[in-house]
Design a protein around this motif. Structure first.
Motif, mmCIF file in Angstrom:
data_model
loop_
_atom_site.group_PDB
_atom_site.id
_atom_site.type_symbol
_atom_site.label_atom_id
_atom_site.label_comp_id
_atom_site.label_asym_id
_atom_site.label_seq_id
_atom_site.Cartn_x
_atom_site.Cartn_y
_atom_site.Cartn_z
ATOM 1 N N GLN A 58 0.838 -1.137 0.118
ATOM 2 C CA GLN A 58 0.053 0.184 0.178
ATOM 3 C C GLN A 58 0.842 1.270 0.112
ATOM 4 O OE1 GLN A 58 -3.096 -0.111 2.971
ATOM 5 N NE2 GLN A 58 -3.602 -2.069 2.550
ATOM 6 N N GLU A 59 1.944 1.157 0.650
ATOM 7 C CA GLU A 59 2.730 2.193 0.954
ATOM 8 C C GLU A 59 3.506 2.736 -0.267
ATOM 9 O OE1 GLU A 59 3.796 1.864 5.658
ATOM 10 O OE2 GLU A 59 5.096 1.515 4.319
ATOM 11 N N SER A 60 3.628 1.675 -1.106
ATOM 12 C CA SER A 60 4.530 1.604 -2.583
ATOM 13 C C SER A 60 3.522 1.754 -3.555
ATOM 14 C CB SER A 60 5.202 0.366 -2.747
ATOM 15 O OG SER A 60 6.284 0.558 -3.755
ATOM 16 N N HIS A 61 2.040 1.903 -3.275
ATOM 17 C CA HIS A 61 1.219 2.051 -4.160
ATOM 18 C C HIS A 61 0.735 1.124 -5.343
ATOM 19 C CE1 HIS A 61 1.306 5.990 -2.660
ATOM 20 N NE2 HIS A 61 2.489 6.279 -2.998
ATOM 21 N N GLY A 62 1.212 -0.170 -4.936
ATOM 22 C CA GLY A 62 1.266 -1.422 -5.587
ATOM 23 C C GLY A 62 2.331 -1.537 -6.706
ATOM 24 N N LYS A 63 3.274 -0.756 -6.629
ATOM 25 C CA LYS A 63 4.274 -0.601 -7.568
ATOM 26 C C LYS A 63 5.742 -1.248 -6.778
ATOM 27 C CE LYS A 63 4.288 3.681 -8.262
ATOM 28 N NZ LYS A 63 4.456 4.987 -8.694
ATOM 29 N N CYS A 64 6.542 -1.814 -7.707
ATOM 30 C CA CYS A 64 7.729 -2.296 -6.901
ATOM 31 C C CYS A 64 8.610 -0.763 -6.520
ATOM 32 C CB CYS A 64 8.682 -2.782 -8.207
ATOM 33 S SG CYS A 64 10.504 -3.048 -7.444
#
Length: 267
Positions: A58-64
């Motif tokens: 969540q903190e990475s917005h679903g991105k690597c």
């Protein structure tokens, strides 16, 4: 890579004291068993850090957190140890050593690499180490946190941690309209950009082919919207829509937001 922010209020009790005591004692016992060996074999409880993946994603917005490619929609993703647990055993269960990564960045490329510019952080002596004191508690006060950051920077890590630094400062981007690719390059206006870029390429290979091609799709969108927004013929409604599209492309949640921000500002 873009700057990330930890949500301290969402940290699970397992990563805080006193719940972490038993796990850290396991680490000390393990390190004592392997002490003195030229090739120590550490074993860890993967379930411990796996529980953090949902929040980290969540903190990475679903991105690597490294390549910024959308991860959670097409793969499981990994809880990545910024400092490799095979080399920094005492940080294996440290919440502040975790981030969310795609399997390609973590398992294929980074693995146990961690370039530094000075002598390696020695860490605690397992013979005198005390459970509960191996790593920072994620809910500690700011003074203790700042001391942890100071201790961890003595070895001069060359790979930027997106939770503690702004990676966008180190990079610029170059689009090739012939091959339809975008590559990342060092921002030579920054004194340490070349070293950081070399470390990032050594650990992550952020110019691998699939990333170059995916980035171009976002670049093309941003460049067309920027071009349209400059046209003197567009009406107010279209101008508003262009601004909204650019805001969406450069938001933290967008794929390759760091690159999109660069082109939004420079095209």
């Amino acid at each position: 890579m873009i700057r990330l922010h930890r949500v301290r209020t969402a940290v699970l009790p397992a990563y805080c004291l006193p719940d972490r005591l038993a796990r850290e004692q396991e680490l000390i016992d393990m390190a004592l068993k392997e002490a003195g060996k030229s090739d120590p074999k550490y074993t860890f409880n993967e379930k411990f850090w796996s529980a953090a993946k949902e929040q980290l994603a969540q903190e990475s917005h679903g991105k690597c957190a490294y390549c910024e490619a959308p991860t959670s929609t097409v793969a499981y993703g990994d809880v990545e140890h910024f400092r490799p647990k095979s080399r920094y055993w005492w940080l294996a269960y440290c919440y502040d050593n975790y981030l969310y990564s795609c399997q390609i960045c973590n398992q294929r490329h980074k693995r146990d690499k961690f370039p530094i510019g000075a002598a390696k952080w020695a860490g605690p002596d397992p013979a005198t180490a005390v459970a509960g004191a191996l790593a920072i508690d994620p809910l500690v006060d700011d003074t203790t946190f700042q001391q942890f950051l100071q201790d961890s920077t003595i070895e001069q890590p060359l790979l930027p941690n997106p939770y503690y630094a702004d990676p966008e400062l180190y990079f610029v981007w170059q689009a090739d309209d012939v091959v339809r690719e975008v590559v990342v390059q060092p921002n030579l206006a920054h004194a340490h950009a070349t070293q950081v870029y070399q470390a990032v390429q050594e650990c992550l290979d952020l110019n691998r082919k699939e990333l170059r091609e995916l980035r171009y799709q976002m670049y093309e969108w941003v460049s067309v919207v920027k071009l349209a927004s400059r046209s003197p013929q567009i009406d107010a409604l279209t101008a508003t829509r262009c601004a909204a599209q650019l805001a969406r492309a450069t938001a933290d949640q967008a794929p390759f937001a760091g690159m999109a921000r660069y082109f939004a500002a420079t095209l």
